[in-house]
Design a protein around this motif. Sequence first.
Motif, short mmCIF file in Angstrom:
data_model
loop_
_atom_site.label_atom_id
_atom_site.label_comp_id
_atom_site.label_asym_id
_atom_site.label_seq_id
_atom_site.Cartn_x
_atom_site.Cartn_y
_atom_site.Cartn_z
N VAL B 55 -45.93 7.88 49.42
CA VAL B 55 -44.53 8.12 49.73
C VAL B 55 -43.72 7.37 48.68
CG1 VAL B 55 -42.72 7.94 51.45
CG2 VAL B 55 -45.09 8.25 52.17
N ILE B 56 -43.14 8.12 47.75
CA ILE B 56 -42.45 7.51 46.62
C ILE B 56 -40.95 7.55 46.87
CG2 ILE B 56 -42.12 7.57 44.13
CD1 ILE B 56 -44.75 9.14 43.95
N PHE B 57 -40.40 6.35 47.08
CA PHE B 57 -38.96 6.25 47.36
C PHE B 57 -38.18 6.02 46.07
CE2 PHE B 57 -40.72 4.82 51.50
CZ PHE B 57 -40.06 5.73 52.31
N GLY B 58 -37.07 6.70 45.97
CA GLY B 58 -36.13 6.45 44.89
C GLY B 58 -34.74 6.32 45.48
N PHE B 59 -33.79 5.87 44.67
CA PHE B 59 -32.44 5.66 45.18
C PHE B 59 -31.44 6.11 44.13
CE2 PHE B 59 -28.75 2.87 46.09
CZ PHE B 59 -28.50 3.31 47.38
N HIS B 60 -30.53 6.99 44.53
CA HIS B 60 -29.57 7.50 43.57
C HIS B 60 -28.31 7.96 44.29
CE1 HIS B 60 -28.29 8.84 39.68
NE2 HIS B 60 -28.11 10.09 40.08
N GLU B 61 -27.20 7.52 43.77
CA GLU B 61 -25.89 7.91 44.32
C GLU B 61 -25.81 7.71 45.82
OE1 GLU B 61 -25.32 11.86 42.95
OE2 GLU B 61 -24.70 11.26 40.94
N GLN B 63 -28.04 7.57 47.98
CA GLN B 63 -28.98 8.31 48.80
C GLN B 63 -30.42 7.84 48.55
OE1 GLN B 63 -29.35 10.77 51.07
NE2 GLN B 63 -27.16 10.80 51.58
N LEU B 64 -31.13 7.62 49.62
CA LEU B 64 -32.55 7.32 49.51
C LEU B 64 -33.30 8.64 49.36
CD1 LEU B 64 -34.27 4.77 49.50
CD2 LEU B 64 -34.73 5.14 51.92
N LYS B 65 -34.18 8.70 48.39
CA LYS B 65 -34.86 9.96 48.11
C LYS B 65 -36.37 9.79 48.11
CE LYS B 65 -30.93 11.29 45.28
NZ LYS B 65 -30.51 12.58 45.83
N VAL B 66 -37.05 10.89 48.33
CA VAL B 66 -38.51 10.89 48.34
C VAL B 66 -38.99 11.98 47.39
CG1 VAL B 66 -40.57 11.20 49.73
CG2 VAL B 66 -38.57 10.09 50.72
N LEU B 67 -40.02 11.66 46.64
CA LEU B 67 -40.57 12.62 45.69
C LEU B 67 -41.57 13.54 46.40
CD1 LEU B 67 -40.25 13.16 42.65
CD2 LEU B 67 -42.34 11.87 42.27
N LEU B 68 -41.28 14.83 46.36
CA LEU B 68 -42.15 15.80 47.02
C LEU B 68 -42.59 16.86 46.03
CD1 LEU B 68 -40.20 16.40 50.37
CD2 LEU B 68 -42.15 14.90 49.96
N LEU B 69 -43.67 17.52 46.37
CA LEU B 69 -44.10 18.61 45.52
C LEU B 69 -44.56 19.81 46.35
CD1 LEU B 69 -47.45 18.14 45.65
CD2 LEU B 69 -46.88 16.47 43.91
N LYS B 70 -44.46 20.95 45.74
CA LYS B 70 -44.86 22.18 46.42
C LYS B 70 -46.04 22.79 45.68
CE LYS B 70 -42.45 26.18 47.02
NZ LYS B 70 -43.56 27.13 47.22
N MET B 71 -47.12 22.98 46.44
CA MET B 71 -48.34 23.51 45.84
C MET B 71 -48.18 25.00 45.57
SD MET B 71 -49.87 20.67 46.24
CE MET B 71 -51.61 20.94 45.98
N ARG B 72 -48.89 25.44 44.61
CA ARG B 72 -48.92 26.86 44.32
C ARG B 72 -49.45 27.61 45.55
NH1 ARG B 72 -52.46 28.03 39.27
NH2 ARG B 72 -51.06 26.52 38.31
N ASN B 73 -48.86 28.68 45.87
CA ASN B 73 -49.31 29.53 46.97
C ASN B 73 -49.05 28.94 48.35
OD1 ASN B 73 -50.25 31.51 45.31
ND2 ASN B 73 -52.31 30.64 45.20
N LEU B 74 -48.35 27.84 48.42
CA LEU B 74 -48.09 27.25 49.73
C LEU B 74 -46.60 27.23 50.02
CD1 LEU B 74 -50.47 24.23 50.31
CD2 LEU B 74 -50.42 26.47 51.39
N GLN B 75 -46.29 27.40 51.28
CA GLN B 75 -44.88 27.40 51.68
C GLN B 75 -44.36 25.98 51.86
OE1 GLN B 75 -43.31 30.27 51.54
NE2 GLN B 75 -45.33 31.06 50.96
N GLU B 76 -45.21 25.13 52.44
CA GLU B 76 -44.73 23.80 52.80
C GLU B 76 -44.84 22.82 51.63
OE1 GLU B 76 -47.59 23.75 55.90
OE2 GLU B 76 -46.03 23.50 57.43
N GLY B 151 -52.34 5.83 53.40
CA GLY B 151 -50.93 5.96 53.04
C GLY B 151 -50.44 4.79 52.19
N PHE B 152 -49.83 5.11 51.06
CA PHE B 152 -49.18 4.11 50.22
C PHE B 152 -47.70 4.42 50.16
CE2 PHE B 152 -53.43 3.34 48.86
CZ PHE B 152 -53.45 2.08 48.30
N TYR B 153 -46.89 3.39 50.01
CA TYR B 153 -45.50 3.69 49.68
C TYR B 153 -45.12 2.95 48.41
CZ TYR B 153 -43.66 -0.74 51.61
OH TYR B 153 -43.38 -2.05 51.87
N ALA B 154 -44.23 3.57 47.66
CA ALA B 154 -43.85 3.03 46.35
C ALA B 154 -42.34 3.05 46.22
CB ALA B 154 -44.48 3.85 45.23
N LEU B 155 -41.82 2.10 45.47
CA LEU B 155 -40.38 2.04 45.20
C LEU B 155 -40.19 2.16 43.70
CD1 LEU B 155 -39.58 -1.02 47.49
CD2 LEU B 155 -39.56 1.40 48.08
N VAL B 156 -39.46 3.17 43.27
CA VAL B 156 -39.29 3.40 41.83
C VAL B 156 -37.82 3.55 41.46
CG1 VAL B 156 -41.53 4.54 41.76
CG2 VAL B 156 -39.46 5.90 41.98
#
Lengths: 284, 284
Positions: B55-61, B63-76, B151-156
Amino acid sequence: MCLYDTMYYFYPEQRNEFLVLASTFLCCMKDYEKFKQLVLQGATLYMPQLSLDCVIFGFHEGQLKVLLLKMRNLQEWALPGGFIYRQEALEVAASRILKERTGLDNIFLQQFHIFSDPTRSDTSKAIHHFSFADLSIDSSHWLAQRFISVGFYALVDFTRVTPQADELTDTCQWYDLENIPPLMMDHRHILDKALETLRIQLNYQPIGMSLMPEQFTMPELQKLYETILGVTLDRRNFQRKILGYHILKRREVRRTGVAHKSPYLYSFDEKQYQQALQDGLHKW
Amino acid sequence: MCLYDTMYYFYPEQRNEFLVLASTFLCCMKDYEKFKQLVLQGATLYMPQLSLDCVIFGFHEGQLKVLLLKMRNLQEWALPGGFIYRQEALEVAASRILKERTGLDNIFLQQFHIFSDPTRSDTSKAIHHFSFADLSIDSSHWLAQRFISVGFYALVDFTRVTPQADELTDTCQWYDLENIPPLMMDHRHILDKALETLRIQLNYQPIGMSLMPEQFTMPELQKLYETILGVTLDRRNFQRKILGYHILKRREVRRTGVAHKSPYLYSFDEKQYQQALQDGLHKW
DNA sequence: CCAAAAGTGTTTTCGGTACACCCATGT
DNA sequence: ACATGGGTGTACCGAAAACACTTTTGG
């Protein structure tokens, strides 16, 4: 067949060849046909060995104790541990292992860390142990590879436990925390980390329910806290603080037969205690 | 050959037959000869699939943000994750995965929980996904089995990250914490648990170094804390508290070009910060 | 000049610590 | 009776919360 042999990992060092992303079942490769072929042939993913170790704390006569066992043919002692079943959560596996060793159900149990240092299991020792057991294996054998272990700690009522050995175990017994014998692998480190976690948790979670007998006096409970924390506490402040959490019920009867003033007996308020376990400790 | 086929586990349900104790390499069985034979034939221990999710947390404007990705062929969407190498600690694997996604080194990273619920990976979905990918497997296939995930969490530092997709990933991007799309499997649960842990850690560990740019103003840092905790804090008390930790250095210059009084710029005192990371936050 | 944001200071409250006093019990 | 341990109450201190005033900046 294990893909381990043919291509190390699906997620290899040279990352342009094959790729698998974690926590998803969708796998893919640049050479997709080759990947598909391997999977359909029944290739499996190489995985590290996963085990779990339990640091079981007990309390008796003013001493914090840990349940240790000594394996057959081994000099060093070990924490009780085990493996996980196919359809089993780690927590369930841990309580199963606990039940085997202590005979107790519904134990306070908490995972606190994963130990994954590649050097944690000394390969040379492992091989040596197996030679001992009349098996000869080399360092490439899976038994000699790194185990990743999930650390749990448990708090149990010393008086209700009869340590149980099994076919593999010479002895299974309590050791005073101040008098721990040499432990195998990194078990000493696991034990220390468990104690460290317990000390921190002490401020946020109610403990004692699992460690104390049904009824107890305030000084007895205080002794438990003092032993875990390794400090002496003020009698009066301790009482005020603990009572402030409203997790104790005072009994009508007092402890008799001991010298000096007879202290009140307390027991935990089951409902409030469970509430505090969820919400943490708060003053009212 | 995998012992899984022949006898379920070394540590089977019917415990009187075979036994292996965890965290040790010394194995033993009642039918010792049979065990020895199997091991020498190259039998391996059945183990659950182990992965890790970040769980990669970032912070901008604000807002706390999380880095997510979408796999090919997947909806979620999914949390960035991966597998562990043979000679690699979990922490190393996590930072490797982080580097792949963010390009950053030396990230604040912490393991916080293991997720092992047998139902966490929905088998039927997995199979469906594979049919999608033109592979047909049944529920007994290893790919359809339960994964255990650390589970790991990271602050970047948000400003230094350029989210990187790869061959498997359609998109890799930041999402506001208040606007997380549907996640696959139990990733939403993992995310929530990470946030919960972060909120608790906030009181004991210095954070911000990884989340804030090189220089920042006190109100900006306060906004970070408020966003993570989800509450509003008193401007003056916050400043006093943070400065009391002596992990900040005040710069000579102030921020200009903005309306109203120009605030001081601060940056973290590298040395003091590292010290506080080890010892925790203490007043002087 | 004024509104809004930021720097600095004071008061109050509360939890934790230290300590004083009285009571009960077995020797 | 008395030493010892246990029950109850009060004083103090420091950290956190609540709140007031001044200063700076752009408009």
